[in-house]
Design an enzyme around this catalytic site. Structure first.
Site, PDB file in Angstrom:
ATOM      1  N   ARG A  12      11.579  -6.113   5.736  1.00 28.69           N
ATOM      2  CA  ARG A  12      11.428  -4.685   6.037  1.00 28.69           C
ATOM      3  C   ARG A  12      11.952  -4.383   7.448  1.00 28.69           C
ATOM      4  NH1 ARG A  12       5.537  -1.993   5.497  1.00 28.69           N
ATOM      5  NH2 ARG A  12       5.215  -2.804   7.592  1.00 28.69           N
TER       6      ARG A  12
ATOM      7  N   ARG B 177      -1.151  -9.005  13.352  1.00 30.49           N
ATOM      8  CA  ARG B 177      -1.671  -8.029  12.381  1.00 30.49           C
ATOM      9  C   ARG B 177      -2.448  -8.728  11.262  1.00 30.49           C
ATOM     10  NH1 ARG B 177       3.842  -5.472  11.292  1.00 30.49           N
ATOM     11  NH2 ARG B 177       2.890  -4.191   9.668  1.00 30.49           N
TER      12      ARG B 177
ATOM     13  N   ARG C  39      -9.889   0.907   8.232  1.00 26.77           N
ATOM     14  CA  ARG C  39      -9.528  -0.470   8.546  1.00 26.77           C
ATOM     15  C   ARG C  39     -10.674  -1.215   9.237  1.00 26.77           C
ATOM     16  NH1 ARG C  39      -3.546   0.638   8.778  1.00 26.77           N
ATOM     17  NH2 ARG C  39      -2.458  -1.341   8.930  1.00 26.77           N
TER      18      ARG C  39
ATOM     19  N   ARG D 234      11.297  -1.354  11.704  1.00 33.57           N
ATOM     20  CA  ARG D 234      10.001  -1.106  12.341  1.00 33.57           C
ATOM     21  C   ARG D 234       9.761  -2.133  13.428  1.00 33.57           C
ATOM     22  NH1 ARG D 234       4.883   0.210   8.594  1.00 33.57           N
ATOM     23  NH2 ARG D 234       3.872  -1.004  10.234  1.00 33.57           N
TER      24      ARG D 234
ATOM     25  N   LYS E 111       0.830  -1.213   0.000  1.00 29.76           N
ATOM     26  CA  LYS E 111       0.000   0.000   0.000  1.00 29.76           C
ATOM     27  C   LYS E 111       0.867   1.266   0.000  1.00 29.76           C
ATOM     28  CE  LYS E 111      -2.368  -0.919   3.806  1.00 29.76           C
ATOM     29  NZ  LYS E 111      -1.799  -2.237   4.216  1.00 29.76           N
TER      30      LYS E 111
HETATM   31  P1  AMP Z   1       0.539   0.526   8.951  1.00 30.11           P
HETATM   32  O1  AMP Z   1       1.744   1.380   8.848  1.00 30.11           O
HETATM   33  O2  AMP Z   1      -0.587   1.003   8.084  1.00 30.11           O
HETATM   34  O3  AMP Z   1       0.844  -0.925   8.752  1.00 30.11           O
HETATM   35  O4  AMP Z   1       0.004   0.667  10.458  1.00 30.11           O
HETATM   36  C1  AMP Z   1       0.796   0.269  11.563  1.00 30.11           C
HETATM   37  C2  AMP Z   1      -0.056   0.128  12.799  1.00 30.11           C
HETATM   38  O5  AMP Z   1      -0.683   1.390  13.097  1.00 30.11           O
HETATM   39  C3  AMP Z   1      -1.214  -0.849  12.677  1.00 30.11           C
HETATM   40  O6  AMP Z   1      -0.820  -2.190  12.948  1.00 30.11           O
HETATM   41  C4  AMP Z   1      -2.181  -0.310  13.728  1.00 30.11           C
HETATM   42  O7  AMP Z   1      -1.753  -0.656  15.033  1.00 30.11           O
HETATM   43  C5  AMP Z   1      -2.005   1.209  13.578  1.00 30.11           C
HETATM   44  N1  AMP Z   1      -2.951   1.771  12.584  1.00 30.11           N
HETATM   45  C6  AMP Z   1      -2.646   2.322  11.371  1.00 30.11           C
HETATM   46  N2  AMP Z   1      -3.743   2.726  10.740  1.00 30.11           N
HETATM   47  C7  AMP Z   1      -4.790   2.420  11.555  1.00 30.11           C
HETATM   48  C8  AMP Z   1      -6.201   2.561  11.453  1.00 30.11           C
HETATM   49  N3  AMP Z   1      -6.785   3.081  10.362  1.00 30.11           N
HETATM   50  N4  AMP Z   1      -6.952   2.132  12.497  1.00 30.11           N
HETATM   51  C9  AMP Z   1      -6.410   1.610  13.596  1.00 30.11           C
HETATM   52  N5  AMP Z   1      -5.094   1.409  13.748  1.00 30.11           N
HETATM   53  C10 AMP Z   1      -4.277   1.817  12.737  1.00 30.11           C
END
Ligand code: AMP
Length: 193
Positions: free
Chosen positions: A128, A145, A89, A134, A14
């Protein structure tokens, strides 16, 4: 430019494809993961709360995410369209997004769906972790996740369909990045005609 929602599991690309789209079209970009990581880095209250959920691979509560949505959206360049990366999400987030956009006379535009085998996703995310460090890219958190994705996020595909949001690109293969980008951009161009 119409808005775009890019939808897929952790590691499905993404962020990578969003960046390419932003480069080509000069759109706004909202990555809620990046927003939360910036809050953590800046030591804010939201960052402090978010950290605990991110470390466990869980979603930040909907009320919190929704409470910052309008502010983040309104800070994007006007009239250029926004790509939503990692949001919504959950169904509650999707409903809130629809409402917030509707209040501004906007809509969700179109969606891009990235479908990738879970073993490939796991390998990518572990890689990654080495490249970007991260903290949530470790095997146990990645598994959590994936589970959260299947339970809370994947059901959104049906919600988008019911809302009549056109899926301009759905890919479940593993072609070259360049071929993917070209196909995605063809879809975006057709939708913006
Ligand atoms: P990402 O970088 O999009 O993979 O997001 C990393 C983490 O941030 C996720 O595993 C969630 O813990 C949190 N997170 C990101 N976007 C959201 C969202 N829209 N709703 C809830 N938690 C989020």
């Amino acid at each position: 430019m119409k808005n775009i929602i890019i939808f897929g599991a952790p590691g499905s690309g993404k962020g990578t494809y969003s960046e390419e789209i932003v480069k080509r079209y000069g759109m706004g970009h909202i990555s809620t993961g990046d927003v939360l990581r910036a809050e953590i880095k800046n030591g804010t209250e939201l960052g402090r709360v978010a950290q605990a959920y991110i470390d466990k691979g869980q979603l930040i509560p909907d009320e919190l995410m929704i409470s910052i949505l309008a502010k983040v959206y309104d800070s994007q360049p006007e009239g250029k369209g926004v790509i939503f990366d990692g949001f919504p999400r959950t169904i509650a987030q999707a409903e809130a997004l629809k409402k917030m956009l509707g209040e501004r006379g906007h809509d969700m535009g179109m969606m891009i769906e990235l479908i990738v085998d879970e073993d490939i996703l796991m390998a990518r995310l572990l890689n990654r972790a080495i490249e970007q460090g991260r903290a949530d890219d470790n095997e146990a958190t990645i598994k959590a996740r994936f589970e959260v994705y299947h339970k809370q996020t994947a059901p959104l595909a049906d919600w988008f369909e019911k809302e009549g949001i056109r899926n301009i690109f759905r890919w479940s293969d593993n072609p070259s990045k360049e071929a993917m980008i070209e196909a995605i951009c063809r879809g975006i161009d057709a939708e913006n005609k």
